[in-house]
Design a protein around this motif. Sequence first.
Motif, PDB file in Angstrom:
ATOM      1  N   LYS A  50       1.123  -1.384  -0.112  1.00  0.00           N
ATOM      2  CA  LYS A  50       0.164  -0.211  -0.078  1.00  0.00           C
ATOM      3  C   LYS A  50       1.081   1.071   0.087  1.00  0.00           C
ATOM      4  O   LYS A  50       0.603   2.382  -0.654  1.00  0.00           O
ATOM      5  N   ALA A  51       2.036   1.294   0.938  1.00  0.00           N
ATOM      6  CA  ALA A  51       2.470   2.440   0.583  1.00  0.00           C
ATOM      7  C   ALA A  51       3.679   2.283  -0.264  1.00  0.00           C
ATOM      8  O   ALA A  51       3.696   3.631  -1.284  1.00  0.00           O
ATOM      9  N   ASP A  52       4.003   1.423  -1.106  1.00  0.00           N
ATOM     10  CA  ASP A  52       4.859   1.487  -2.425  1.00  0.00           C
ATOM     11  C   ASP A  52       3.682   2.138  -3.621  1.00  0.00           C
ATOM     12  O   ASP A  52       3.569   2.663  -4.639  1.00  0.00           O
ATOM     13  N   ALA A  53       1.519   1.587  -3.658  1.00  0.00           N
ATOM     14  CA  ALA A  53       1.278   2.258  -4.864  1.00  0.00           C
ATOM     15  C   ALA A  53       0.532   3.915  -4.713  1.00  0.00           C
ATOM     16  O   ALA A  53       0.507   4.632  -5.244  1.00  0.00           O
ATOM     17  N   ALA A  54       1.189   3.888  -3.127  1.00  0.00           N
ATOM     18  CA  ALA A  54       0.517   5.940  -2.851  1.00  0.00           C
ATOM     19  C   ALA A  54       1.671   6.520  -2.959  1.00  0.00           C
ATOM     20  O   ALA A  54       1.908   7.842  -2.757  1.00  0.00           O
ATOM     21  N   GLY A  55       3.192   5.725  -3.132  1.00  0.00           N
ATOM     22  CA  GLY A  55       4.219   6.484  -3.279  1.00  0.00           C
ATOM     23  C   GLY A  55       4.593   7.419  -2.109  1.00  0.00           C
ATOM     24  O   GLY A  55       5.486   8.092  -1.473  1.00  0.00           O
ATOM     25  N   LEU A  56       4.758   6.575  -0.916  1.00  0.00           N
ATOM     26  CA  LEU A  56       5.144   6.834   0.398  1.00  0.00           C
ATOM     27  C   LEU A  56       5.437   5.410   1.103  1.00  0.00           C
ATOM     28  O   LEU A  56       6.038   4.699   0.807  1.00  0.00           O
ATOM     29  N   ARG A  57       6.532   6.549   2.107  1.00  0.00           N
ATOM     30  CA  ARG A  57       7.669   5.318   2.866  1.00  0.00           C
ATOM     31  C   ARG A  57       7.750   5.182   4.066  1.00  0.00           C
ATOM     32  O   ARG A  57       7.076   5.433   4.650  1.00  0.00           O
ATOM     33  N   VAL A  58       7.915   3.933   4.025  1.00  0.00           N
ATOM     34  CA  VAL A  58       8.393   3.149   5.352  1.00  0.00           C
ATOM     35  C   VAL A  58       9.376   3.103   5.597  1.00  0.00           C
ATOM     36  O   VAL A  58      10.436   2.313   5.358  1.00  0.00           O
ATOM     37  N   MET A  95      15.679   9.245   6.797  1.00  0.00           N
ATOM     38  CA  MET A  95      14.349   8.705   6.369  1.00  0.00           C
ATOM     39  C   MET A  95      13.830  10.567   5.876  1.00  0.00           C
ATOM     40  O   MET A  95      13.824  10.601   4.296  1.00  0.00           O
ATOM     41  N   GLY A  96      13.753  11.608   6.629  1.00  0.00           N
ATOM     42  CA  GLY A  96      12.938  11.994   6.088  1.00  0.00           C
ATOM     43  C   GLY A  96      14.253  12.879   5.204  1.00  0.00           C
ATOM     44  O   GLY A  96      13.762  13.730   3.876  1.00  0.00           O
ATOM     45  N   ARG A  97      15.410  13.325   5.698  1.00  0.00           N
ATOM     46  CA  ARG A  97      16.261  14.223   4.685  1.00  0.00           C
ATOM     47  C   ARG A  97      16.276  13.270   2.922  1.00  0.00           C
ATOM     48  O   ARG A  97      16.833  13.832   2.432  1.00  0.00           O
ATOM     49  N   ALA A  98      16.400  12.350   3.170  1.00  0.00           N
ATOM     50  CA  ALA A  98      16.542  10.930   1.741  1.00  0.00           C
ATOM     51  C   ALA A  98      15.658  11.369   1.443  1.00  0.00           C
ATOM     52  O   ALA A  98      15.619  11.412   0.446  1.00  0.00           O
ATOM     53  N   ILE A  99      14.437  11.308   1.978  1.00  0.00           N
ATOM     54  CA  ILE A  99      12.543  11.960   1.132  1.00  0.00           C
ATOM     55  C   ILE A  99      13.412  13.362  -0.009  1.00  0.00           C
ATOM     56  O   ILE A  99      12.777  12.881  -1.121  1.00  0.00           O
ATOM     57  N   ARG A 100      13.635  14.084   1.213  1.00  0.00           N
ATOM     58  CA  ARG A 100      13.655  15.126   0.543  1.00  0.00           C
ATOM     59  C   ARG A 100      15.046  15.435  -0.035  1.00  0.00           C
ATOM     60  O   ARG A 100      14.977  16.170  -1.230  1.00  0.00           O
ATOM     61  N   ALA A 101      15.930  14.782  -0.163  1.00  0.00           N
ATOM     62  CA  ALA A 101      17.108  14.554  -0.671  1.00  0.00           C
ATOM     63  C   ALA A 101      16.941  13.477  -3.013  1.00  0.00           C
ATOM     64  O   ALA A 101      17.746  13.698  -2.996  1.00  0.00           O
ATOM     65  N   GLY A 102      15.718  12.938  -2.041  1.00  0.00           N
ATOM     66  CA  GLY A 102      15.341  12.101  -3.409  1.00  0.00           C
ATOM     67  C   GLY A 102      16.649  10.279  -3.417  1.00  0.00           C
ATOM     68  O   GLY A 102      16.903  10.223  -4.382  1.00  0.00           O
ATOM     69  N   ARG A 103      17.478  10.309  -2.476  1.00  0.00           N
ATOM     70  CA  ARG A 103      18.114   9.365  -2.028  1.00  0.00           C
ATOM     71  C   ARG A 103      16.798   8.484  -1.093  1.00  0.00           C
ATOM     72  O   ARG A 103      16.222   8.658  -0.812  1.00  0.00           O
ATOM     73  N   PRO A 104      17.439   6.604  -1.369  1.00  0.00           N
ATOM     74  CA  PRO A 104      17.042   6.061  -0.608  1.00  0.00           C
ATOM     75  C   PRO A 104      17.389   5.886   1.749  1.00  0.00           C
ATOM     76  O   PRO A 104      18.334   6.517   0.786  1.00  0.00           O
ATOM     77  N   HIS A 105      16.480   5.681   2.088  1.00  0.00           N
ATOM     78  CA  HIS A 105      17.079   5.821   3.349  1.00  0.00           C
ATOM     79  C   HIS A 105      17.473   4.240   3.739  1.00  0.00           C
ATOM     80  O   HIS A 105      17.469   3.800   3.587  1.00  0.00           O
ATOM     81  N   VAL A 106      18.025   4.651   5.328  1.00  0.00           N
ATOM     82  CA  VAL A 106      18.661   2.827   5.633  1.00  0.00           C
ATOM     83  C   VAL A 106      17.617   1.928   5.912  1.00  0.00           C
ATOM     84  O   VAL A 106      17.235   1.334   5.397  1.00  0.00           O
ATOM     85  N   ALA A 107      17.235   2.477   6.975  1.00  0.00           N
ATOM     86  CA  ALA A 107      16.004   1.852   7.990  1.00  0.00           C
ATOM     87  C   ALA A 107      14.739   0.953   7.291  1.00  0.00           C
ATOM     88  O   ALA A 107      13.656   2.264   7.858  1.00  0.00           O
ATOM     89  N   THR A 108      14.364   0.642   5.602  1.00  0.00           N
ATOM     90  CA  THR A 108      13.645   1.169   4.539  1.00  0.00           C
ATOM     91  C   THR A 108      13.079  -0.319   5.840  1.00  0.00           C
ATOM     92  O   THR A 108      12.706  -1.330   6.548  1.00  0.00           O
TER      93      THR A 108
END
Length: 379
Positions: A114-122, A319-332
């Motif tokens: 559901k997160a992937d379909a919504a374009g959101l991160r967990v 995760m928040g900084r990664a979202i803004r930078a468009g990079r992966p976060h670590v604890a996915t």
Amino acid sequence: MATASAPLGVGIIGAGNISDQYLTQLTSFPDVRVLAIGDLIEDRARDQAAKYGIARAGGIDTVLNDPDIEIVVNLTIPAVHVEVSEAIIAAGKHVWTEKPIGVNREESLGLLEKADAAGLRVGVAPDTVLGPGVQTAKRSIARGDIGRPLFAQTQFQWQGPELFHPNPAFLYAHGGGPLLDMGPYYVSTLVHVFGPVATVAALGLRGSETRRVQVGPLAGEEFPIEIPSTVSVLMQFEQGGQAQSLYSTDSPLLRHGVVEITGTEGTLVIPDPNTFGGAVTIIRPLTEAVTPPAPVVHKTVDVPQEGVLVGRGLGLLDMGRAIRAGRPHVATGRFGYHVLDTLLSIEDSVESGTFVPVQSTVDAVGSLPDGFDPLAVTL
């Protein structure tokens, strides 16, 4: 709505015991603004909001309906982690959830879909593995300081959380116990070092059928034990390497935080994975013969610790900084799911008395970016 140049708007659902640890840290990060706290017990949310200077507090909808909140921290009990995380996704917000991601495979995978379909991160705790302790150890291994990692030993044993927790019954219910409560710290650390788990085997037992609350308004009340309170585990990793672990809340002897990684050129002693820092030490092989009864004197090397020591909330910040930078976060979420799948496979092995393959896998686990400073202003 927040912009790419504004601090992260964060909300919290769940104002229980662990919320203090998150709020202490999150309110100290310049890149984060905690905007609201929600809880089924609204007065508890209001008390925490007043304590930490948070503007809004109330029920869960106080957080879900706030348009300025981008990431919601899910601090509810494990049994409802998926339900609450799905509500957060449905509200159009990213999720940082306390461990474990859920208590069964199907619901947890459904959340990620559901997160992937919504374009959101967990993102999934524990983020202790992102602290200077484990990150320093991980860099040491990557440099080859102990050669090729061969095997690991971890240990967690004591009497149990009823000694300090005012309502500990959920920690002995399905989805809890020393394995599901403490196992994520140790398994996450091992997966950071060895990669994904391939196969597990385990034995389990219950030291008693009931326990008593020791502190708080419920002191003296008995509650049932639904899960094994002692679990002994063997693990085999996909890329080679093995681990042996003990998780127990049946032991008067307190021994915890044991994480030792042995390689071809030494043993690396890693700090307690339930903390963010601590000494990292290498034990080198003996180079001279030992004649009993002469004592064995090990050569030890202290590994300088790198990074800024903070606490819970570090993973959310990444995760928040990664979202803004468009990079992966670590604890996915996928990492958190593999840890859960491993722990549930251990439970399956306890039930079946057989080796159990872990069906999921995960890509190589990254590290925090070089120079990551949680106290810097970057947004």
